[in-house]
Design a protein around this motif. Structure first.
Motif, mmCIF file in Angstrom:
data_model
loop_
_atom_site.group_PDB
_atom_site.id
_atom_site.type_symbol
_atom_site.label_atom_id
_atom_site.label_comp_id
_atom_site.label_asym_id
_atom_site.label_seq_id
_atom_site.Cartn_x
_atom_site.Cartn_y
_atom_site.Cartn_z
ATOM 1 N N GLY A 1 53.462 40.693 58.449
ATOM 2 C CA GLY A 1 52.867 39.369 58.538
ATOM 3 C C GLY A 1 51.430 39.419 58.980
ATOM 4 O O GLY A 1 50.864 40.486 59.246
ATOM 5 N N GLY A 2 50.844 38.220 59.081
ATOM 6 C CA GLY A 2 49.463 38.097 59.491
ATOM 7 C C GLY A 2 48.902 36.779 59.009
ATOM 8 O O GLY A 2 49.560 36.036 58.273
ATOM 9 N N PRO A 3 47.668 36.463 59.403
ATOM 10 C CA PRO A 3 47.044 35.209 58.980
ATOM 11 C C PRO A 3 46.663 35.237 57.504
ATOM 12 O O PRO A 3 46.364 36.297 56.943
ATOM 13 N N ALA A 4 46.691 34.061 56.887
ATOM 14 C CA ALA A 4 46.329 33.941 55.471
ATOM 15 C C ALA A 4 46.021 32.475 55.190
ATOM 16 O O ALA A 4 46.163 31.612 56.069
ATOM 17 N N ARG A 5 45.600 32.206 53.977
ATOM 18 C CA ARG A 5 45.464 30.829 53.502
ATOM 19 C C ARG A 5 46.519 30.601 52.420
ATOM 20 O O ARG A 5 46.487 31.260 51.381
ATOM 21 N N TRP A 6 47.439 29.697 52.695
ATOM 22 C CA TRP A 6 48.499 29.351 51.741
ATOM 23 C C TRP A 6 47.999 28.181 50.897
ATOM 24 O O TRP A 6 47.924 27.060 51.368
ATOM 25 N N LEU B 1 55.069 35.243 58.118
ATOM 26 C CA LEU B 1 56.094 36.208 58.523
ATOM 27 C C LEU B 1 56.896 36.522 57.268
ATOM 28 O O LEU B 1 57.437 35.613 56.633
ATOM 29 N N LEU B 2 56.979 37.797 56.920
ATOM 30 C CA LEU B 2 57.549 38.172 55.624
ATOM 31 C C LEU B 2 58.576 39.288 55.784
ATOM 32 O O LEU B 2 58.285 40.318 56.403
ATOM 33 N N GLN B 3 59.754 39.078 55.219
ATOM 34 C CA GLN B 3 60.722 40.173 55.109
ATOM 35 C C GLN B 3 60.547 40.765 53.722
ATOM 36 O O GLN B 3 60.819 40.110 52.713
ATOM 37 N N GLN B 4 60.052 41.993 53.684
ATOM 38 C CA GLN B 4 59.660 42.621 52.426
ATOM 39 C C GLN B 4 60.639 43.727 52.056
ATOM 40 O O GLN B 4 60.762 44.719 52.758
ATOM 41 N N LYS B 5 61.341 43.543 50.935
ATOM 42 C CA LYS B 5 62.340 44.519 50.496
ATOM 43 C C LYS B 5 61.728 45.738 49.814
ATOM 44 O O LYS B 5 62.295 46.821 49.842
ATOM 45 N N GLY B 6 60.611 45.549 49.156
ATOM 46 C CA GLY B 6 60.037 46.613 48.346
ATOM 47 C C GLY B 6 60.167 46.299 46.871
ATOM 48 O O GLY B 6 61.059 45.545 46.454
#
Length: 317
Positions: free
Chosen positions: A97-102, A110-115
């Motif tokens: 995760g981290g800051p971004a502009r959506w 906050l991201l759950q990343q599977k690959g």
């Protein structure tokens, strides 16, 4: 004569093969891909829309090529800066995760990343985080609170990592801390289940003011295979467990566990990632806009009340 569905599958396979070739070689194969994609879209539109069973939706949530959290970030966000580490043990590649502009709105992701392929899936443990992943999430929530950034969490995991090292480093405690921190955020929180939402591993970053789910995602206290192994001592009975768990998006909307079901392209999000991203982006932006009008006290109170209502029932005499 070849059936339309068989023709569609053949064309989809040809498109995938050409896309892989273009990616590996750097060749521009648009001249071949454009008419094939147009024909695929035409055949998909002509297919009758059949409601999948609960087990079929579980399979769609796991489909090869289904967009991952980072795929949505690539399409919907700018200025994403990934922040690493929990400041205690290490960095976890399964929960990032981290800051971004959506879509132009400053947020904390906050991201759950599977690959996206076998190598990255192994590296990220298929989205199953260790304790340091959840402690990193707490650190990012602290930053979101400090700078007044709404939190957008994309959930996609079968559950927290069940390995010995995770237990040694306090898996249960880390999940509980993450849930508690999210409950007390003074900023808007929007969660989207984009694939699988299993157990406390998903709930750890799933305590939002609004919880959304894609049409073919699932969200449950346990995976169908896990439930089948416990109840019938036979993981092959997972389709039966899926029916009993009522874990699909329509079920969850009816039960009041989610606020909105985000539609997917015909055949699932993996069939048209751009269209799937458009729908997710529109839904999240709309809910962020609605929540922006609420003050910190209201956000906290409503978030806590939302989760206390879940599972409440009355018995008739």
């Amino acid at each position: 004569m070849t059936a339309p569905i068989d023709t569609l599958k053949e064309l989809e396979a040809r498109v995938r093969d050409l896309e892989v070739t273009a990616q590996k070689t750097g060749q521009n194969l648009d001249a071949a891909l454009t008419p094939l994609r147009a024909e695929v879209d035409r055949l998909r539109a002509a297919q009758p829309r059949v409601t999948p069973t609960r087990w079929e939706r579980v399979q769609l949530a796991r489909a090869q090529g289904r967009p991952t959290a980072l795929d949505y970030v690539d399409r919907l966000c700018t200025e994403f800066t990934e922040l690493h580490g929990d400041r205690r043990y290490g960095d976890d590649p399964a929960l990032i995760g981290g800051p971004a502009r959506w879509q132009g709105v400053p947020v904390m992701l906050l991201l759950q990343q599977k690959g996206r392929d076998t190598k990255s899936k192994i590296k990220r443990r298929f989205g199953s985080a260790n304790p340091e992943g959840y402690r990193k999430a707490v650190r990012l929530m602290d930053l979101a609170d400090k700078f007044g950034l709404p939190v957008v969490a994309l959930v996609d995991t079968q559950g927290a990592y069940p390995g010995l090292e995770a237990e040694e480093r306090g898996q249960g405690w880390a999940i509980a801390e993450s849930i508690r921190r999210m409950l007390n955020l003074r900023v808007p929180v929007v969660n989207v289940v984009i694939g699988e939402g299993g157990s406390g591993g998903a709930l750890a970053i799933g305590v939002g003011n609004r919880v959304l789910i894609q049409e073919n995602a699932w969200y449950s206290v346990i995976s169908p295979e896990g439930a089948a192994s416990i109840i019938w001592k036979d993981a092959s009975k997972a389709p039966l467990a899926a029916e009993a768990l009522r874990l699909t998006a329509p079920d969850l909307l009816k039960l009041g566990i989610v606020e909105e079901v985000i539609p997917e392209p015909a055949g699932g999000a993996h069939q048209n990632a751009a269209e799937a991203a458009r729908a997710v982006g529109e839904a999240v932006t709309r809910h962020l806009r609605e929540l922006a009008a609420q003050d910190a006290a209201t956000l906290k109170t409503d978030r806590a009340a939302r989760f206390r209502r879940l599972g409440a029932y009355t018995e008739t005499p």
